[in-house]
Write a protein that holds these residues in place. Structure first.
Motif, PDB file in Angstrom:
ATOM      1  N   UNK A 195      -5.882 -16.649   2.272  1.00  0.00           N
ATOM      2  CA  UNK A 195      -5.361 -17.770   3.045  1.00  0.00           C
ATOM      3  C   UNK A 195      -4.848 -17.383   4.419  1.00  0.00           C
ATOM      4  N   UNK A 196      -5.135 -16.168   4.855  1.00  0.00           N
ATOM      5  CA  UNK A 196      -4.694 -15.698   6.178  1.00  0.00           C
ATOM      6  C   UNK A 196      -5.756 -16.047   7.222  1.00  0.00           C
ATOM      7  N   UNK A 197      -5.299 -16.508   8.387  1.00  0.00           N
ATOM      8  CA  UNK A 197      -6.213 -16.882   9.465  1.00  0.00           C
ATOM      9  C   UNK A 197      -7.037 -15.677   9.902  1.00  0.00           C
ATOM     10  N   UNK A 198      -8.360 -15.835   9.910  1.00  0.00           N
ATOM     11  CA  UNK A 198      -9.257 -14.805  10.453  1.00  0.00           C
ATOM     12  C   UNK A 198      -9.591 -15.116  11.902  1.00  0.00           C
ATOM     13  N   UNK A 199      -9.998 -16.380  12.171  1.00  0.00           N
ATOM     14  CA  UNK A 199     -10.323 -16.779  13.539  1.00  0.00           C
ATOM     15  C   UNK A 199     -10.498 -18.282  13.622  1.00  0.00           C
ATOM     16  N   UNK A 200     -10.528 -18.757  14.866  1.00  0.00           N
ATOM     17  CA  UNK A 200     -10.893 -20.141  15.191  1.00  0.00           C
ATOM     18  C   UNK A 200     -12.101 -20.070  16.116  1.00  0.00           C
ATOM     19  N   UNK A 201     -13.124 -20.826  15.804  1.00  0.00           N
ATOM     20  CA  UNK A 201     -14.305 -20.928  16.659  1.00  0.00           C
ATOM     21  C   UNK A 201     -14.234 -22.270  17.367  1.00  0.00           C
ATOM     22  N   UNK A 261      -2.117 -24.321   9.992  1.00  0.00           N
ATOM     23  CA  UNK A 261      -3.470 -23.806  10.241  1.00  0.00           C
ATOM     24  C   UNK A 261      -4.421 -24.922  10.635  1.00  0.00           C
ATOM     25  N   UNK A 262      -4.196 -26.108  10.070  1.00  0.00           N
ATOM     26  CA  UNK A 262      -5.084 -27.241  10.271  1.00  0.00           C
ATOM     27  C   UNK A 262      -4.306 -28.373  10.937  1.00  0.00           C
ATOM     28  N   UNK A 277     -13.516 -24.774  14.412  1.00  0.00           N
ATOM     29  CA  UNK A 277     -13.723 -24.360  13.036  1.00  0.00           C
ATOM     30  C   UNK A 277     -12.645 -23.326  12.743  1.00  0.00           C
ATOM     31  N   UNK A 278     -11.894 -23.542  11.666  1.00  0.00           N
ATOM     32  CA  UNK A 278     -10.830 -22.630  11.262  1.00  0.00           C
ATOM     33  C   UNK A 278     -11.335 -21.843  10.060  1.00  0.00           C
ATOM     34  N   UNK A 279     -11.224 -20.513  10.136  1.00  0.00           N
ATOM     35  CA  UNK A 279     -11.686 -19.654   9.049  1.00  0.00           C
ATOM     36  C   UNK A 279     -10.515 -18.810   8.565  1.00  0.00           C
ATOM     37  N   UNK A 280     -10.252 -18.901   7.257  1.00  0.00           N
ATOM     38  CA  UNK A 280      -9.210 -18.103   6.625  1.00  0.00           C
ATOM     39  C   UNK A 280      -9.844 -17.232   5.550  1.00  0.00           C
ATOM     40  N   UNK A 307     -14.338 -27.242   9.276  1.00  0.00           N
ATOM     41  CA  UNK A 307     -14.614 -27.835  10.593  1.00  0.00           C
ATOM     42  C   UNK A 307     -13.655 -28.992  10.820  1.00  0.00           C
ATOM     43  N   UNK A 308     -13.047 -29.002  12.012  1.00  0.00           N
ATOM     44  CA  UNK A 308     -12.088 -30.035  12.372  1.00  0.00           C
ATOM     45  C   UNK A 308     -12.557 -30.738  13.639  1.00  0.00           C
TER      46      UNK A 308
END
Length: 159
Positions: free
Chosen positions: A70-76, A32-33, A63-66, A56-57
């Motif tokens: 712990x399941x991925x919702x979205x990446x901005x 995920x990251x 930006x990774x949001x789970x 935030x990466x």
């Protein structure tokens, strides 16, 4: 959140000294990251009112949001202002009482505001070069720290 060079990054949830949850891989077993080089291995992390974890990466420009499980919702990956047109460079991150996600973008000298589902809403042009650290209080004031001269600005952005 931290990673050690080549090792994969992860988020760990604790209750006191007891590890309760590790968030590292998506449903397909992919990270995920992103791993980070040793010279810049830090991420910024916050939890939303709906218990989403937002990370935030800088190196990934995302930006990774789970969700709480712990399941991925979205990446901005940013919504770049035409006035600057620099790559999205997320640093500090916070959320507010309406579950908006606020992200400092050092390259474009602004703060991105998204809704809780990652839809871009607007920018805050703060007048600071290299906005870095963010936090919000219970009255929805945004405190924004500048990297280069260590100034902090207090902004009322919701009416």
């Amino acid at each position: 959140m931290d990673s050690d060079g080549d090792k994969q990054s992860k988020v760990v949830r604790y209750s006191g000294p007891i590890e309760k949850q590790t968030i590292q891989l998506d449903d397909e077993g992919k990270p995920l990251f992103s791993p980070s080089p040793l010279y810049s291995r830090y991420r910024y992390i916050t939890e939303n009112r709906n218990l989403d974890i937002c990370v935030s990466e800088k190196e990934a420009g995302a930006v990774v949001v789970v969700n709480q499980a712990g399941k991925l919702r979205f990446r901005y990956t940013g919504h770049i202002p035409s006035s600057k047109n620099q790559p999205f460079s997320p640093r500090g991150i916070t959320t507010d009482s309406q579950s908006h996600i606020l992200i400092a973008d050092a390259n474009n000298e602004c703060v991105h505001i998204t809704d809780q589902d990652g839809q871009f809403l607007r920018y805050i042009h703060c007048g600071l070069s290299e906005p870095w650290g963010l936090c919000s209080d219970t009255n929805d004031y945004l405190f924004l720290a500048q990297w280069t001269n260590k100034q902090v600005q207090k902004i009322k952005y919701l009416q």
